[in-house]
Design an enzyme around this catalytic site. Sequence first.
Site, PDB file in Angstrom:
ATOM      1  NE  ARG A  56      -4.800  -0.554 -10.226  1.00  0.00           N
ATOM      2  CZ  ARG A  56      -3.917  -1.502 -11.191  1.00  0.00           C
ATOM      3  NH1 ARG A  56      -3.291  -2.341 -11.214  1.00  0.00           N
ATOM      4  NH2 ARG A  56      -4.059  -0.658 -12.440  1.00  0.00           N
ATOM      5  CB  ILE A 111       2.215  -6.312  -4.397  1.00  0.00           C
ATOM      6  CG1 ILE A 111       3.575  -6.068  -4.518  1.00  0.00           C
ATOM      7  CG2 ILE A 111       1.902  -6.560  -3.040  1.00  0.00           C
ATOM      8  CD1 ILE A 111       4.114  -5.184  -3.772  1.00  0.00           C
ATOM      9  CG  ASP A 112      -1.226  -5.162  -9.095  1.00  0.00           C
ATOM     10  OD1 ASP A 112      -1.339  -6.321  -8.991  1.00  0.00           O
ATOM     11  OD2 ASP A 112      -2.341  -4.293  -9.145  1.00  0.00           O
ATOM     12  CD  GLN A 113       5.874  -4.658 -14.119  1.00  0.00           C
ATOM     13  OE1 GLN A 113       4.957  -5.323 -15.012  1.00  0.00           O
ATOM     14  NE2 GLN A 113       6.963  -4.272 -14.927  1.00  0.00           N
ATOM     15  CB  THR A 170       1.729  -2.150  -6.022  1.00  0.00           C
ATOM     16  OG1 THR A 170       0.361  -2.130  -6.656  1.00  0.00           O
ATOM     17  CG2 THR A 170       1.481  -2.165  -4.525  1.00  0.00           C
TER      18      THR A 170
END
Length: 308
Positions: A224, A119-121, A123
């Site tokens: 997103r 998952i994104d940094q 998130t």
Amino acid sequence: MPFIIKKMFAKEKKKAFLYLIKELNYTQKEAQRLIAKGRLFVDGEPMTRTAGEVEGEFEFIYFEPITRGLEPTAVYDEFVLFDKPSGVLIHPQNRKTPYSLIDELKYQFGRDANIAHRIDQETSGLVLCARNKDSERDIKMMFEQRDMKKKYLALVHGELKDAMCIEAPLLRREDESAMVRMVVKVHEDGKASKTDIKPLKYFKEKDMTLVECFPYTGRQHQIRVHLFHVKHSIVGDPIYGQSEENIVRFLDKDLDDKERTKLSGATRLLLHASELEFELYGNMYKIQSRVDFAKECLSYVNSQTLCE
């Protein structure tokens, strides 16, 4: 630092990978992969030949995990889950990265444990990690075959009144600027992508809506981009909904917290991986994050507003 330089000494000439197997308990595959990546230095020069030999003193750069005391959300024989805080990387970006979730996982559960997805940094939320090589392979296969049901929570701009299904193909943007190559866009030439969105609560004083997101596909930045596509970008998103100039400034770390809050509504992306549901080895699992994200993100937005 997770990456450290270890001085080593071989009494007699020996294949480098055999030395690493004996001294550091690597498998042959692991040892040769690390040598090929240039982690072993002889007289200050990296050895990249996997069949190379060592004798006498040499240096080896290896990963030594550290802990910051992040407790797992759930622990099972084959896997473990962490509630990753926003801002923590999944893997180190380079040898100078001070800490990432892989540190915590390997520190607590050993070298064979590995993270099964990303998952994104910015998130926050659930990250599923395998505890051995077999479960790693099987869990990654679940993600690839879309046998993993995922639920996210997000705080978005504007009022979203009705549930919706967003089916918009996503394409990684081709751009001359290296700084914005990570940007993804809706495009007819992109890969099929589907996200269900369900509104939970509208906060009139903020003109923001808390929503549940159910991604059926796992494209980069899918939630997103889809929310931006329907004109309800996520609060705190520094990329989607921003000008190209400000995207570059963010990626260049040239956008301070006050200005980012003014542009996007918060100093972090208010997106949270809240639930995973899957079947593994004949057992069904439905695991929820322990974080009260609704309370946390509203408190976060309120505190940011007070600081403006």
